[in-house]
Design a protein around this motif. Structure first.
Motif, PDB file in Angstrom:
ATOM      1  N   ASN A 171      45.655  43.736  43.128  1.00  9.91           N
ATOM      2  CA  ASN A 171      45.525  44.933  43.970  1.00  9.91           C
ATOM      3  C   ASN A 171      46.856  45.313  44.610  1.00  9.91           C
ATOM      4  O   ASN A 171      47.173  46.500  44.744  1.00  9.91           O
ATOM      5  CB  ASN A 171      44.463  44.697  45.054  1.00  9.91           C
ATOM      6  CG  ASN A 171      43.053  44.655  44.486  1.00  9.91           C
ATOM      7  OD1 ASN A 171      42.764  45.340  43.506  1.00  9.91           O
ATOM      8  ND2 ASN A 171      42.190  43.854  45.091  1.00  9.91           N
ATOM      9  N   ARG A 172      47.627  44.301  44.989  1.00  7.26           N
ATOM     10  CA  ARG A 172      48.930  44.584  45.590  1.00  7.26           C
ATOM     11  C   ARG A 172      49.864  45.220  44.558  1.00  7.26           C
ATOM     12  O   ARG A 172      50.575  46.180  44.863  1.00  7.26           O
ATOM     13  CB  ARG A 172      49.535  43.294  46.134  1.00  7.26           C
ATOM     14  CG  ARG A 172      50.933  43.488  46.732  1.00  7.26           C
ATOM     15  CD  ARG A 172      51.426  42.209  47.382  1.00  7.26           C
ATOM     16  NE  ARG A 172      50.692  41.924  48.609  1.00  7.26           N
ATOM     17  CZ  ARG A 172      50.942  40.872  49.379  1.00  7.26           C
ATOM     18  NH1 ARG A 172      51.888  40.013  49.050  1.00  7.26           N
ATOM     19  NH2 ARG A 172      50.232  40.676  50.473  1.00  7.26           N
TER      20      ARG A 172
ATOM     21  N   ARG B  13      43.973  39.458  44.787  1.00  9.00           N
ATOM     22  CA  ARG B  13      44.830  39.984  45.852  1.00  9.00           C
ATOM     23  C   ARG B  13      46.136  40.526  45.290  1.00  9.00           C
ATOM     24  O   ARG B  13      46.580  41.625  45.634  1.00  9.00           O
ATOM     25  CB  ARG B  13      45.109  38.889  46.878  1.00  9.00           C
ATOM     26  CG  ARG B  13      46.042  39.296  48.019  1.00  9.00           C
ATOM     27  CD  ARG B  13      46.106  38.186  49.057  1.00  9.00           C
ATOM     28  NE  ARG B  13      47.028  38.502  50.138  1.00  9.00           N
ATOM     29  CZ  ARG B  13      48.320  38.171  50.142  1.00  9.00           C
ATOM     30  NH1 ARG B  13      48.843  37.529  49.096  1.00  9.00           N
ATOM     31  NH2 ARG B  13      49.089  38.487  51.162  1.00  9.00           N
ATOM     32  N   ASN B  14      46.767  39.762  44.396  1.00  8.77           N
ATOM     33  CA  ASN B  14      48.040  40.202  43.833  1.00  8.77           C
ATOM     34  C   ASN B  14      47.873  41.325  42.829  1.00  8.77           C
ATOM     35  O   ASN B  14      48.761  42.174  42.686  1.00  8.77           O
ATOM     36  CB  ASN B  14      48.780  39.019  43.202  1.00  8.77           C
ATOM     37  CG  ASN B  14      49.571  38.230  44.221  1.00  8.77           C
ATOM     38  OD1 ASN B  14      49.872  38.723  45.313  1.00  8.77           O
ATOM     39  ND2 ASN B  14      49.918  36.988  43.890  1.00  8.77           N
TER      40      ASN B  14
END
Length: 373
Positions: A355-356, A352-353
């Motif tokens: 991709n962020r 998630r991070n």
């Protein structure tokens, strides 16, 4: 030694650095210049990484002077020359000097009295052989515009007519790539031949002067490019030097796309972050499955920008696109990166991070112009 065919240029090879500054003084300004040099010499002597310097005057033309300095390696010199302290230190010299030219060289071989020529001492991972280049100089400028003016500035910067690519018999503009991240602008140029000659050529072009004038009201830092002192200070503060460039020796795919990724470092960690990305891209050049075909890392203070030519979209392989392949590399970047500035909280080990971070780091392309033969 770089594999056959691989282009590899880096300031992180551990070799000592020789800086050569050529100056053309105004007549009658010699004593004022000497006073300014003494002030600068005393200040630079305490800069970490500085070894020595010399001041020389031409025996043929008394208005021509030369300053040479030696540094333990390129990174401490770049940290000094890009600092606000350096900007203030050299200001007294400006009124004495008609023209300057700076050149920077790694020391690869040297001869001492009574000793044969030898390789210079360097760090354990030093590249003491000559760099493999492609005849192209790379440089970037970065500056900020007033919040709220981004779309207007992008429109102005995307709409101008390209200057003539051929500067002279030996110098040619090859490519200009311009990106934005929020209100920050990064303009990267590639030049075959003499970078300084090319930059001066571009600055004189009417269409470029008109564009620069048009964006002046939107800049956060005031400037007057018609005033030599104001222009000199602006371009000194805007300089974003290339600290590493690598191109794989694999044939260039037809579908390469250029992206710029913005990595704001924690305070004082810009050079370390640039070094990490440079090592990552050097490894990527040896990996036939890595989508990154070429990379240039630019760094100034805590601003790091990585210009990459990749196959496919960045989000097809976010880890490779960000330069994070390998055990523990995400944790290393997390230690150096200002996560709050790119909207990332917590571990970069999570998908998630990752991709962020990629979403925040990917800069908005404004224009990418290549010269045609």
């Amino acid at each position: 030694m770089a594999p056959s065919g691989r282009i590899s240029q880096s300031v992180f090879d551990g070799s000592r650095l020789r800086v050569i500054l050529l100056l053309d003084l105004y007549e009658g300004a010699q004593q004022q210049f000497l006073d300014a040099y003494e002030l600068m010499r005393k200040q630079v002597a305490s800069v970490p990484g500085h070894i020595s310097d010399q001041l020389c005057q031409s025996i043929e033309n008394p208005s021509q002077w030369l300053i040479t300095s030696e540094w333990e390696s390129a990174p401490p010199f770049l940290a000094w020359v890009n600092s606000e302290e350096h900007v203030e230190t050299v200001k007294p010299m400006h009124s004495c000097v008609r023209d300057t030219r700076s050149m920077r060289y790694s020391i690869l071989r040297e001869t001492s009295p009574g000793q044969p020529a030898s390789r210079t001492a360097a760090s354990a991972d030093a590249q003491v052989e000559p760099r493999v280049g492609d005849g192209v100089a790379r440089h970037a400028l970065t500056f900020t515009v007033k919040p709220g003016s981004e779309s207007k500035v992008a429109e102005i910067l995307a709409g101008y007519e390209s200057p003539q690519a051929q500067v002279d018999e030996t110098t040619r503009l090859r490519r200009t790539s311009l990106f934005m991240h929020g209100n920050r602008i990064v303009r990267a140029v590639e030049v075959e031949g003499d970078l300084l000659v090319a930059l001066r050529h571009v600055a004189r072009q009417p269409q470029v002067r008109a564009v620069e004038e048009a964006i002046n009201p939107y800049l956060e830092q005031d400037r007057d490019l018609t005033d030599p002192e104001s222009a000199r200070v602006f371009f000194t503060r805007a300089a974003l030097p290339a600290v590493h460039h690598v191109v794989s020796d694999r044939p260039a795919p037809a579908d390469l796309r250029r992206h710029a990724l913005y990595y704001p470092a924690k305070e004082g960690q810009g050079m370390a972050l640039a070094r990490l990305l440079s090592h990552q891209d050097r490894a990527a050049a040896d990996d036939p499955d890595n989508p990154v075909h070429s990379s240039t890392v630019f760094q100034r203070d805590d601003i790091v920008v990585r210009l990459v030519d990749v196959t496919g979209d960045l989000d097809l392989d976010p880890v490779a696109s960000l330069g994070l392949k390998g055990a523990g590399k995400a944790a290393e970047l997390e230690r150096l990166l200002d996560g709050a500035a790119v909207g990332v909280e917590g571990s970069l080990e999570t998908e998630r991070n990752i991709n962020r971070l990629l979403s925040h780091a990917d800069m908005l392309p404004v224009t990418d112009r290549s010269a045609h033969s």
